[in-house]
Design a protein around this motif. Structure first.
Motif, short mmCIF file in Angstrom:
data_model
loop_
_atom_site.label_atom_id
_atom_site.label_comp_id
_atom_site.label_asym_id
_atom_site.label_seq_id
_atom_site.Cartn_x
_atom_site.Cartn_y
_atom_site.Cartn_z
N SER A 25 27.94 46.71 20.52
CA SER A 25 27.06 47.83 20.18
C SER A 25 27.73 48.76 19.17
CB SER A 25 26.68 48.63 21.43
OG SER A 25 25.89 47.85 22.30
N ASN A 26 29.02 49.01 19.34
CA ASN A 26 29.74 49.87 18.40
C ASN A 26 29.81 49.24 17.01
OD1 ASN A 26 31.30 52.38 19.71
ND2 ASN A 26 31.10 50.77 21.25
N LEU A 27 30.09 47.94 16.96
CA LEU A 27 30.17 47.26 15.67
C LEU A 27 28.82 47.24 14.97
CD1 LEU A 27 31.82 45.64 13.66
CD2 LEU A 27 31.29 43.57 14.97
N LEU A 28 27.77 46.95 15.73
CA LEU A 28 26.42 46.91 15.16
C LEU A 28 26.01 48.30 14.66
CD1 LEU A 28 23.93 45.20 14.57
CD2 LEU A 28 23.08 45.77 16.86
N SER A 29 26.37 49.33 15.40
CA SER A 29 26.05 50.70 14.99
C SER A 29 26.76 51.07 13.70
CB SER A 29 26.44 51.69 16.10
OG SER A 29 25.69 51.45 17.27
N VAL A 30 28.03 50.70 13.59
CA VAL A 30 28.80 51.01 12.38
C VAL A 30 28.19 50.31 11.16
CG1 VAL A 30 31.01 50.64 11.21
CG2 VAL A 30 30.97 51.49 13.56
N LEU A 31 27.89 49.02 11.30
CA LEU A 31 27.33 48.28 10.17
C LEU A 31 25.95 48.80 9.78
CD1 LEU A 31 28.37 44.62 11.14
CD2 LEU A 31 29.44 46.15 9.46
N SER A 32 25.12 49.10 10.78
CA SER A 32 23.78 49.62 10.48
C SER A 32 23.87 50.95 9.74
CB SER A 32 22.99 49.80 11.79
OG SER A 32 22.84 48.57 12.47
N LEU A 33 24.71 51.84 10.25
CA LEU A 33 24.86 53.14 9.61
C LEU A 33 25.49 53.03 8.22
CD1 LEU A 33 26.06 55.35 12.60
CD2 LEU A 33 23.82 55.37 11.50
N ALA A 34 26.39 52.06 8.05
CA ALA A 34 27.04 51.88 6.76
C ALA A 34 26.02 51.53 5.68
CB ALA A 34 28.11 50.79 6.85
N PHE A 35 25.10 50.63 5.98
CA PHE A 35 24.08 50.26 5.00
C PHE A 35 23.11 51.41 4.75
CE2 PHE A 35 25.37 45.87 6.02
CZ PHE A 35 25.44 45.36 4.73
N ILE A 36 22.82 52.18 5.80
CA ILE A 36 21.94 53.33 5.64
C ILE A 36 22.59 54.38 4.72
CG2 ILE A 36 20.90 55.30 6.85
CD1 ILE A 36 20.45 53.42 9.23
N PHE A 37 23.86 54.68 4.97
CA PHE A 37 24.57 55.64 4.13
C PHE A 37 24.74 55.11 2.70
CE2 PHE A 37 26.58 57.43 8.15
CZ PHE A 37 25.84 58.60 8.09
N PHE A 38 24.87 53.80 2.57
CA PHE A 38 25.01 53.19 1.24
C PHE A 38 23.77 53.44 0.40
CE2 PHE A 38 24.29 49.22 -1.29
CZ PHE A 38 25.20 49.51 -2.29
N ILE A 39 22.60 53.25 0.98
CA ILE A 39 21.34 53.49 0.26
C ILE A 39 21.24 54.96 -0.13
CG2 ILE A 39 18.82 53.51 0.48
CD1 ILE A 39 19.10 51.09 2.34
N LEU A 40 21.59 55.85 0.80
CA LEU A 40 21.54 57.28 0.50
C LEU A 40 22.51 57.64 -0.62
CD1 LEU A 40 20.64 60.17 1.14
CD2 LEU A 40 22.45 60.27 2.86
N ALA A 41 23.72 57.08 -0.58
CA ALA A 41 24.73 57.38 -1.60
C ALA A 41 24.27 56.91 -2.98
CB ALA A 41 26.06 56.72 -1.24
N LEU A 42 23.60 55.76 -3.05
CA LEU A 42 23.11 55.27 -4.34
C LEU A 42 22.04 56.20 -4.91
CD1 LEU A 42 22.81 51.38 -3.96
CD2 LEU A 42 24.52 52.70 -5.21
N VAL A 43 21.11 56.61 -4.06
CA VAL A 43 20.06 57.53 -4.52
C VAL A 43 20.67 58.87 -4.95
CG1 VAL A 43 17.99 58.81 -3.83
CG2 VAL A 43 18.29 56.44 -3.10
N PHE A 44 21.62 59.36 -4.17
CA PHE A 44 22.29 60.61 -4.52
C PHE A 44 23.04 60.45 -5.84
CE2 PHE A 44 25.90 63.62 -4.07
CZ PHE A 44 25.18 64.79 -3.97
N SER A 45 23.63 59.28 -6.05
CA SER A 45 24.35 59.01 -7.30
C SER A 45 23.40 59.01 -8.49
CB SER A 45 25.06 57.65 -7.20
OG SER A 45 25.73 57.34 -8.40
N LEU A 46 22.23 58.39 -8.33
CA LEU A 46 21.23 58.39 -9.39
C LEU A 46 20.78 59.81 -9.71
CD1 LEU A 46 19.01 55.32 -8.39
CD2 LEU A 46 20.54 55.50 -10.36
N GLY A 47 20.60 60.61 -8.67
CA GLY A 47 20.20 62.00 -8.87
C GLY A 47 21.25 62.78 -9.65
#
Length: 294
Positions: A25-47
């Motif tokens: 559960s911890n590993l799955l949570s880390v990976l899920s959140l990592a991809f979510i933060f990655f998408i946010l970081a890309l959009v923030f970078s474009l902005g």
């Protein structure tokens, strides 16, 4: 058993135990959140990139004045400099205009060499205050000898529209990321509390306060979110560096912010957000496990 600094080792030891007890559960949570933060970081970078380009265009706003062959260039320069809002006027000959276009086209500049003659005309490069672009363009067009006035107002307007759209999308993604992080983290904490309910009961029977009992779960949620943020930054670093190299090679006229400064801003934003959301997610998870009357 309060919140003394000496308890730090105990909390970290308990976090390690929590992770080992439910590592999947911890590993799955880390990976899920990592991809979510990655998408946010890309959009923030474009902005960040679009805002930087708009700022640079506004700071270096200019219009191009093309004049007739019979026009008196010194007189035209003098008249243009007299217009309110004009900062400077620089004459650009046809050969310089050709070289500038070669730099803009980059690898596609070979098309310029297909011409038997220089297809570019001399012009006046007029630095202006961006807020005066309409007034200056209108007055410049009325001057004797002026053939064409070309400004970058439409380009700036398009960039502002794109930047506004990215900002709106970014807000929606930020809200989505926040909700998803809170849900995932709180679920992880609830799962941890459930798996360790016997140990929690024992500690409470011994008189341990809630702060001491539940703090390892809060630290676990924060570290999970922080680790996800760090992983997302690694992905963002390589993705952003690739985009920089591609844009610099194919579109050299695009003004990009300094890569190092850009990444520092992304690191501060992503890690700060991941820690904050991790703490709030942990608090939500802890609160949801407590009896309503407690």
């Amino acid at each position: 058993m309060g919140t003394r600094p000496s308890n730090t080792g105990y909390y970290l030891k308990e976090v390690k135990t929590l992770v080992k007890r439910d590592i999947s559960s911890n590993l799955l949570s880390v990976l899920s959140l990592a991809f979510i933060f990655f998408i946010l970081a890309l959009v923030f970078s474009l902005g960040l990139g679009s805002n930087y380009m708009i700022t640079q265009i506004e700071d270096q706003a200019e219009i191009s004045i093309y004049y007739e062959d019979s026009a008196s260039v010194p007189l035209l320069i003098q008249e243009l400099e007299a217009i309110e809002g004009v900062m400077d006027v620089t004459p650009v000959d046809d050969e310089t205009a050709r070289e500038q276009m070669i730099q803009v086209l980059g690898s596609d500049s070979r098309i310029v060499e297909l011409f038997d003659h220089n297809p570019f005309s001399a012009y006046l490069d007029v630095g202006i205050r961006i807020e005066s672009v309409d007034k200056i363009s209108e007055e410049a067009a009325l001057l004797s000898g002026v053939d064409l006035v070309r400004d970058n107002k439409e380009v700036l307007q398009k960039l502002q529209e794109i930047s506004g759209l990215i900002r709106i999308i970014g807000i929606f993604i930020l809200l989505s990321v926040s909700i998803a992080t809170l849900v995932i983290t709180s679920h992880l904490i609830r799962q941890g509390v459930y798996l360790n309910r016997d140990s929690i009961g024992t500690l409470k029977l011994l008189g341990a306060p809630d702060g001491f009992v539940y703090r390892p779960f809060l630290v676990n949620g924060m570290l999970t979110s922080l680790l996800a943020g760090l992983i997302s930054l690694i992905m963002t670093y390589f993705s952003t560096r690739y985009l920089y190299s591609q844009l610099s090679g194919s579109l050299p006229f695009i003004v990009l912010p300094d890569f190092a400064d850009h990444m520092i801003t992304l690191v501060i934003f992503t890690l700060s957000l991941s820690v904050i959301l991790g703490i709030f997610g942990g608090l939500m998870g802890i609160k949801s496990t407590k009896p309503k009357n407690s």
